[in-house]
Write a protein that holds these residues in place. Structure first.
Motif, mmCIF file in Angstrom:
data_model
loop_
_atom_site.group_PDB
_atom_site.id
_atom_site.type_symbol
_atom_site.label_atom_id
_atom_site.label_comp_id
_atom_site.label_asym_id
_atom_site.label_seq_id
_atom_site.Cartn_x
_atom_site.Cartn_y
_atom_site.Cartn_z
ATOM 1 N N ARG A 30 0.814 -1.219 0.000
ATOM 2 C CA ARG A 30 0.000 0.000 0.000
ATOM 3 C C ARG A 30 0.846 1.267 0.000
ATOM 4 N NH1 ARG A 30 -4.750 -1.630 4.390
ATOM 5 N NH2 ARG A 30 -5.579 -3.404 3.212
ATOM 6 N N LEU A 31 2.152 1.126 0.087
ATOM 7 C CA LEU A 31 3.031 2.291 0.046
ATOM 8 C C LEU A 31 3.171 2.785 -1.382
ATOM 9 C CD1 LEU A 31 5.752 1.085 2.556
ATOM 10 C CD2 LEU A 31 4.048 2.878 2.943
ATOM 11 N N LYS A 32 3.214 4.078 -1.540
ATOM 12 C CA LYS A 32 3.300 4.671 -2.872
ATOM 13 C C LYS A 32 4.703 4.497 -3.444
ATOM 14 C CE LYS A 32 2.564 9.082 -5.264
ATOM 15 N NZ LYS A 32 2.159 10.498 -5.080
ATOM 16 N N VAL A 33 5.705 4.661 -2.621
ATOM 17 C CA VAL A 33 7.102 4.559 -3.021
ATOM 18 C C VAL A 33 7.860 3.797 -1.937
ATOM 19 C CG1 VAL A 33 9.242 5.815 -3.545
ATOM 20 C CG2 VAL A 33 7.027 6.762 -4.256
ATOM 21 N N MET A 34 8.783 2.946 -2.357
ATOM 22 C CA MET A 34 9.697 2.272 -1.439
ATOM 23 C C MET A 34 11.074 2.336 -2.058
ATOM 24 S SD MET A 34 7.446 -1.106 -0.566
ATOM 25 C CE MET A 34 7.005 -1.333 -2.293
ATOM 26 N N GLY A 35 12.083 2.495 -1.212
ATOM 27 C CA GLY A 35 13.410 2.568 -1.791
ATOM 28 C C GLY A 35 14.524 2.526 -0.766
ATOM 29 N N TRP A 36 15.736 2.586 -1.278
ATOM 30 C CA TRP A 36 16.948 2.631 -0.473
ATOM 31 C C TRP A 36 17.803 3.813 -0.926
ATOM 32 C CZ3 TRP A 36 17.819 -0.642 3.592
ATOM 33 C CH2 TRP A 36 17.026 -1.781 3.670
ATOM 34 N N LEU A 48 20.175 8.207 -4.097
ATOM 35 C CA LEU A 48 19.296 7.096 -4.400
ATOM 36 C C LEU A 48 20.097 5.866 -4.796
ATOM 37 C CD1 LEU A 48 16.378 6.077 -4.943
ATOM 38 C CD2 LEU A 48 16.732 6.788 -7.314
ATOM 39 N N VAL A 49 19.710 4.725 -4.238
ATOM 40 C CA VAL A 49 20.326 3.449 -4.612
ATOM 41 C C VAL A 49 19.352 2.645 -5.472
ATOM 42 C CG1 VAL A 49 21.234 1.271 -3.746
ATOM 43 C CG2 VAL A 49 21.719 3.394 -2.517
ATOM 44 N N ALA A 50 18.126 2.488 -4.971
ATOM 45 C CA ALA A 50 17.107 1.728 -5.696
ATOM 46 C C ALA A 50 15.740 2.210 -5.231
ATOM 47 C CB ALA A 50 17.245 0.229 -5.448
ATOM 48 N N TYR A 97 13.476 3.897 2.735
ATOM 49 C CA TYR A 97 12.656 5.094 2.525
ATOM 50 C C TYR A 97 11.285 4.665 2.035
ATOM 51 C CZ TYR A 97 11.094 9.210 -0.197
ATOM 52 O OH TYR A 97 10.388 10.251 -0.726
ATOM 53 N N ALA A 98 10.273 5.361 2.475
ATOM 54 C CA ALA A 98 8.923 5.046 2.014
ATOM 55 C C ALA A 98 8.081 6.307 1.951
ATOM 56 C CB ALA A 98 8.255 4.037 2.953
ATOM 57 N N ASP A 107 3.378 11.556 2.588
ATOM 58 C CA ASP A 107 4.162 11.571 3.818
ATOM 59 C C ASP A 107 5.397 10.700 3.617
ATOM 60 O OD1 ASP A 107 1.215 11.488 5.942
ATOM 61 O OD2 ASP A 107 2.368 13.190 5.169
ATOM 62 N N GLU A 108 6.574 11.251 3.924
ATOM 63 C CA GLU A 108 7.836 10.541 3.743
ATOM 64 C C GLU A 108 8.338 9.976 5.070
ATOM 65 O OE1 GLU A 108 10.094 12.687 0.090
ATOM 66 O OE2 GLU A 108 10.207 13.704 2.023
ATOM 67 N N TYR A 109 8.947 8.791 4.984
ATOM 68 C CA TYR A 109 9.480 8.146 6.181
ATOM 69 C C TYR A 109 10.859 7.562 5.881
ATOM 70 C CZ TYR A 109 4.629 8.503 7.641
ATOM 71 O OH TYR A 109 3.374 8.985 7.949
ATOM 72 N N TRP A 110 11.701 7.546 6.897
ATOM 73 C CA TRP A 110 13.055 7.022 6.766
ATOM 74 C C TRP A 110 13.343 6.017 7.874
ATOM 75 C CZ3 TRP A 110 16.180 8.405 2.726
ATOM 76 C CH2 TRP A 110 15.810 9.537 1.997
ATOM 77 N N GLY A 111 14.141 5.011 7.529
ATOM 78 C CA GLY A 111 14.667 4.126 8.542
ATOM 79 C C GLY A 111 15.764 4.823 9.331
ATOM 80 N N GLN A 112 16.267 4.142 10.344
ATOM 81 C CA GLN A 112 17.267 4.753 11.224
ATOM 82 C C GLN A 112 18.661 4.764 10.611
ATOM 83 O OE1 GLN A 112 16.228 1.659 11.433
ATOM 84 N NE2 GLN A 112 17.794 0.314 12.323
ATOM 85 N N GLY A 113 18.845 4.008 9.542
ATOM 86 C CA GLY A 113 20.145 3.935 8.895
ATOM 87 C C GLY A 113 20.992 2.798 9.434
ATOM 88 N N THR A 114 21.753 2.190 8.548
ATOM 89 C CA THR A 114 22.662 1.113 8.953
ATOM 90 C C THR A 114 23.972 1.266 8.187
ATOM 91 O OG1 THR A 114 22.878 -1.296 9.259
ATOM 92 C CG2 THR A 114 21.803 -0.555 7.245
ATOM 93 N N GLN A 115 25.079 1.077 8.887
ATOM 94 C CA GLN A 115 26.404 1.304 8.301
ATOM 95 C C GLN A 115 26.847 0.093 7.482
ATOM 96 O OE1 GLN A 115 28.577 4.134 8.588
ATOM 97 N NE2 GLN A 115 29.688 3.014 6.990
ATOM 98 N N VAL A 116 27.310 0.372 6.291
ATOM 99 C CA VAL A 116 27.955 -0.634 5.442
ATOM 100 C C VAL A 116 29.370 -0.144 5.157
ATOM 101 C CG1 VAL A 116 27.975 -1.746 3.185
ATOM 102 C CG2 VAL A 116 25.807 -1.441 4.409
#
Length: 120
Positions: A30-36, A48-50, A97-98, A107-116
């Motif tokens: 149901r999310l309009k956009v999903m990404g990394w 933007l990654v994907a 990201y969603a 409405d935009e949302y972000w994860g907390q982030g993870t180090q690579v």
């Protein structure tokens, strides 16, 4: 309100693989956009990654095409980013990201982030 919780990441040698997960608190279909996105050390912008838009086609940044794969599991409400043949320049903090459309508002949302970190 959407919560995005990331897991995965870590330290890997060049040429190695890592997988990231992002669990959403809502039904991801149901999310309009999903990404990394990712933010490299010493930079201020997230790149933007994907991304998956309304047509449900995954689009990748040129720098990761053929190496990264974005997917989703609707039963688990989880997005994934499989990263293969990692390079030192892939070192960054990765964010899921969603976008959720609510009452004609995005409405935009972000994860907390993870180090690579890709390093020998």
């Amino acid at each position: 309100q959407v919560q995005l919780v990331e897991s995965g990441g870590g330290l890997v040698q060049p040429g190695g693989s890592l997988g990231l997960s992002c669990e959403a608190s809502v039904i991801i279909s149901r999310l309009k956009v999903m990404g990394w996105y990712r933010q490299a050390p010493g930079t201020e912008e997230r790149q933007l990654v994907a991304v998956i838009l309304g047509d449900r086609i995954v689009r990748y940044a040129d720098s990761v095409k053929g190496r990264f794969t974005m997917s989703g599991d609707t039963a688990k409400n989880t997005m994934y980013l499989q990263m293969n043949n990692l390079k030192p320049e892939d070192t960054a903090v990765y964010y899921c990201y969603a976008v959720q459309l609510v009452a004609s508002k995005n409405d935009e949302y972000w994860g907390q982030g993870t180090q690579v970190t890709v390093s020998s």
